[in-house]
Scaffold this motif. Sequence first.
Motif, short mmCIF file in Angstrom:
data_model
loop_
_atom_site.label_atom_id
_atom_site.label_comp_id
_atom_site.label_asym_id
_atom_site.label_seq_id
_atom_site.Cartn_x
_atom_site.Cartn_y
_atom_site.Cartn_z
N ALA A 150 0.85 -1.18 0.00
CA ALA A 150 0.00 0.00 0.00
C ALA A 150 0.89 1.24 0.00
O ALA A 150 2.10 1.15 0.22
N ASN A 185 -7.91 -3.05 3.56
CA ASN A 185 -7.40 -2.19 2.49
C ASN A 185 -8.06 -2.53 1.17
O ASN A 185 -8.17 -3.70 0.78
N GLY A 194 -7.40 2.08 -2.83
CA GLY A 194 -6.39 2.30 -1.81
C GLY A 194 -6.94 2.77 -0.48
O GLY A 194 -6.17 3.03 0.45
N CYS A 215 2.86 1.83 3.22
CA CYS A 215 3.55 0.62 3.69
C CYS A 215 4.66 0.93 4.69
O CYS A 215 4.90 0.15 5.62
#
Length: 499
Positions: free
Chosen positions: A236, A299, A304, A239
């Motif tokens: 993501a 998620n 996103g 992250c």
Amino acid sequence: MEPLKTVVREGKAAILFPSANEVFYNPVQEFNRDLTCAVITEFARDVLAQRGVKVVVPGEKERVVVSLSEEASEADAPAEEGEKMKNGAEEPAVTARVGEKCERGLRVLEGLAASGLRSVRFALEVPGLQSVTANDFSANAAGLIARNAQYNGVGHLLRASCRDASMLMYEMRAKKERYDVIDLDPYGSPACFLDAAVQAVSEGGLLCVTCTDMAVMAGNSGETCYSKYGSVSIKAKYCHEMALRIILHSLDQRAGVYQRYIQPLLCVSVDFYIRIFVRVFTGQATVKNSASKQALVYNCVGCGSFHLQRLGKRTTSGKNSTIHCNTPPLLQFRSALLHAGHRVSLSHACKNGIKTDAPPAAIWDVMRCWEKANPVKREKLSQTSPAFKILSTEPSLEACFTVREDANPQSRKRHLTRFQENPQAFWGPKARAKASGGGVTTNLQDKRKKCQNKRKNQITDSSQLKNFPCKRFRQGSCSHGEKCCYSHDLQSTNEDNME
């Protein structure tokens, strides 16, 4: 080891290296070492002020403190007390300077020191140190550390050690042996050192950890991340932020096993690594709040977006007794689940418990149907209660409570023993062994007899209290007189004293 031919200068340290690559050195981590020296200096200033020691930093003319919270202002209070001690109190404050050994100072451990560069910089740049232990499992590295300590003139502060880092920390778990600061900067993951580290750091001590396995923590290998840190990393845009929280979660979990908890001070993601600085404290009550700080991340792989679901929420009061209706008989409840097409069996752990593959929604539908036949007073239910919300929904199935033949297993029909019977009275955990020897005392046995089954015959009528002597009357402090609900009969109190 080959003759030392290379000299690397960083900060105030000059480190000797062999020409061959026998000892690991990473110049890219210079910022990591700079940051660590700064953090430990501020940590020493805060902790040593409470010990009556004033830290003097070279080149620092005036320190400007910006209070970000009430906790920060409280933490600065001991420093002011140290100033008062210096300006005319009974005992003058001790001054700690860089390069000098401070008897009240910090004990520092670098678990994976390699060349000893970081530890040498601690000795040369951080004031208020009592000792620095630079450890490495490699004999070549340990020898190089000793040479570099002599080369930089810090042999009075720095000691080289050639041990397994985990075993060294495990041996220093005793409260008087713990380190004030533990620094772990491994080549790769620090996961295998965390359990020992959270035990070997002192109360309120500083734990500094580096993770260089960013690929694992940033989502490239979620299963590996789970095996090392107990979390599944995802790919993501956030992250790196998530990677910080993964290592904090892992530390918090391991500390909680020993009734300890962490307090993050500074956590950064830099280049290819993560660096975190946390303080470790002991407190059972705070450890119990750990679940309220953890969450699952949902998620969306399309847009996103993400959503957090907390694992727990701290509450100070409340009860769970759920829909307030009478409990259905075990066989009827089992039959209802079987009629609905689910499997069900008895539990070996609880005589009134069941195991089933029915989802919670199906179980609540059965209970809604049971409540229709055995209604509760809806007007007494709060509209915000779980019972009101559950019963306000119509069941999606019509439960059948007709007892089925297979609802009662053969073992139950034959009255076979499902739970072990106690072989003797007062069966169960015994008292902890005493250092002086001896088993369970007679007083403890008498107390167990007195408390046996005390919850089965609870008093429901206040008039029954007259059968029990008043303890305050016996002590001469009862002010209720004849209105006291307990007995003031001298004969019953004397008999109680005789017992």
